[in-house]
Write a protein that holds these residues in place. Sequence first.
Motif, PDB file in Angstrom:
ATOM      1  N   HIS A 107       0.830  -1.204   0.000  1.00 23.62           N
ATOM      2  CA  HIS A 107       0.000   0.000   0.000  1.00 23.62           C
ATOM      3  C   HIS A 107       0.867   1.258   0.000  1.00 23.62           C
ATOM      4  N   PHE A 108       2.012   1.199   0.666  1.00 24.39           N
ATOM      5  CA  PHE A 108       2.913   2.348   0.669  1.00 24.39           C
ATOM      6  C   PHE A 108       3.474   2.598  -0.733  1.00 24.39           C
ATOM      7  N   THR A 112      -1.663   3.844  -1.737  1.00 19.86           N
ATOM      8  CA  THR A 112      -3.009   3.651  -1.196  1.00 19.86           C
ATOM      9  C   THR A 112      -2.951   3.597   0.317  1.00 19.86           C
ATOM     10  N   LYS A 113      -4.105   3.665   0.933  1.00 22.74           N
ATOM     11  CA  LYS A 113      -4.170   3.711   2.381  1.00 22.74           C
ATOM     12  C   LYS A 113      -4.373   2.307   2.931  1.00 22.74           C
ATOM     13  N   TYR A 114      -3.603   2.011   3.946  1.00 18.87           N
ATOM     14  CA  TYR A 114      -3.719   0.713   4.616  1.00 18.87           C
ATOM     15  C   TYR A 114      -4.699   0.839   5.770  1.00 18.87           C
ATOM     16  N   ARG A 115      -5.745   0.035   5.732  1.00 22.26           N
ATOM     17  CA  ARG A 115      -6.792   0.123   6.745  1.00 22.26           C
ATOM     18  C   ARG A 115      -6.336  -0.482   8.066  1.00 22.26           C
ATOM     19  N   GLU A 116      -6.858   0.048   9.137  1.00 20.83           N
ATOM     20  CA  GLU A 116      -6.557  -0.485  10.460  1.00 20.83           C
ATOM     21  C   GLU A 116      -7.378  -1.758  10.696  1.00 20.83           C
ATOM     22  N   MET A 163       1.191  -8.786  -3.359  1.00 21.74           N
ATOM     23  CA  MET A 163       2.159  -9.269  -4.345  1.00 21.74           C
ATOM     24  C   MET A 163       3.272  -8.248  -4.580  1.00 21.74           C
ATOM     25  N   ILE A 164       2.905  -6.969  -4.689  1.00 19.97           N
ATOM     26  CA  ILE A 164       3.906  -5.932  -4.908  1.00 19.97           C
ATOM     27  C   ILE A 164       4.730  -5.697  -3.643  1.00 19.97           C
ATOM     28  N   GLY A 165       4.061  -5.634  -2.513  1.00 20.79           N
ATOM     29  CA  GLY A 165       4.748  -5.327  -1.266  1.00 20.79           C
ATOM     30  C   GLY A 165       5.588  -6.460  -0.728  1.00 20.79           C
ATOM     31  N   GLY A 166       5.346  -7.685  -1.152  1.00 20.31           N
ATOM     32  CA  GLY A 166       6.123  -8.812  -0.646  1.00 20.31           C
ATOM     33  C   GLY A 166       7.473  -8.971  -1.310  1.00 20.31           C
ATOM     34  N   ILE A 167       7.703  -8.259  -2.421  1.00 22.35           N
ATOM     35  CA  ILE A 167       8.962  -8.429  -3.151  1.00 22.35           C
ATOM     36  C   ILE A 167      10.147  -7.919  -2.331  1.00 22.35           C
ATOM     37  N   ALA A 168      10.066  -6.669  -1.881  1.00 23.06           N
ATOM     38  CA  ALA A 168      11.198  -6.083  -1.139  1.00 23.06           C
ATOM     39  C   ALA A 168      11.463  -6.813   0.177  1.00 23.06           C
TER      40      ALA A 168
END
Length: 229
Positions: A107-108, A112-116, A163-168
């Motif tokens: 999300h970063f 986009t915004k990550y919901r609580e 999927m995008i955030g798990g790469i780094a």
Amino acid sequence: MVFKRRDRRSPVQVVSEFLYPRGGWTRAFHYVKHRVRRLPDSPERIARGIGAGVFASFTPFYGLHFVIAVLCARLINGNFLASLSGTFFGNPLTYVPIGVISLQTGHFILGTKYRERVSNSLLDKFADAGSDLWHNCLAMFTDRKAHWHGLEVFYDEIFYPYMIGGIAPGLIAGAICYYLSVPLIRAYQQRRRAKIKAKFEAIRKKAEAEGDAADQTSLVSSGKRNRDN
């Protein structure tokens, strides 16, 4: 059949042992660690395989982590069996932190915004996506109208950011496991080779001692026969 279990497990036992192995996660971890160390390959290739398996654990393709790990290991010339063992990094105890880190990073990156309260959100979206998937499967054979809203929300807010955030994080965790594994595997292999060499040396010395004893016995017997003659 030869390779079938004698004690057939019920579905409840299969699920419970997947969530918590019979000997506990500590014993399972040590078993995997022992198997990885005994692989007949160079420390670098084994460590690359472990890194590939760890990276695969950060992907949202649950159920296909083994396949992804093998493909990644092939790309970086890693050990295939070690890559399968490396997927042990992803387990019911780590899936939640892995998912939260991957979602937050995704999300970063996407802006986009990550919901609580992500646990409730994840459960709801998984349930909606599963309901739509089941409904659409039935719609293929009936006159029902397909629903895609739950799947679209799941893809936009969960799967794609994951999927995008798990790469780094996956690359970082895989690299850390690689650099930690190389010296440990090398030290273990050297110690194991030393033990095997010492064992064979002891066997050789024992055989030489038994041979010398046999030769001395033969000489004594031969000398005794000569005196008797």
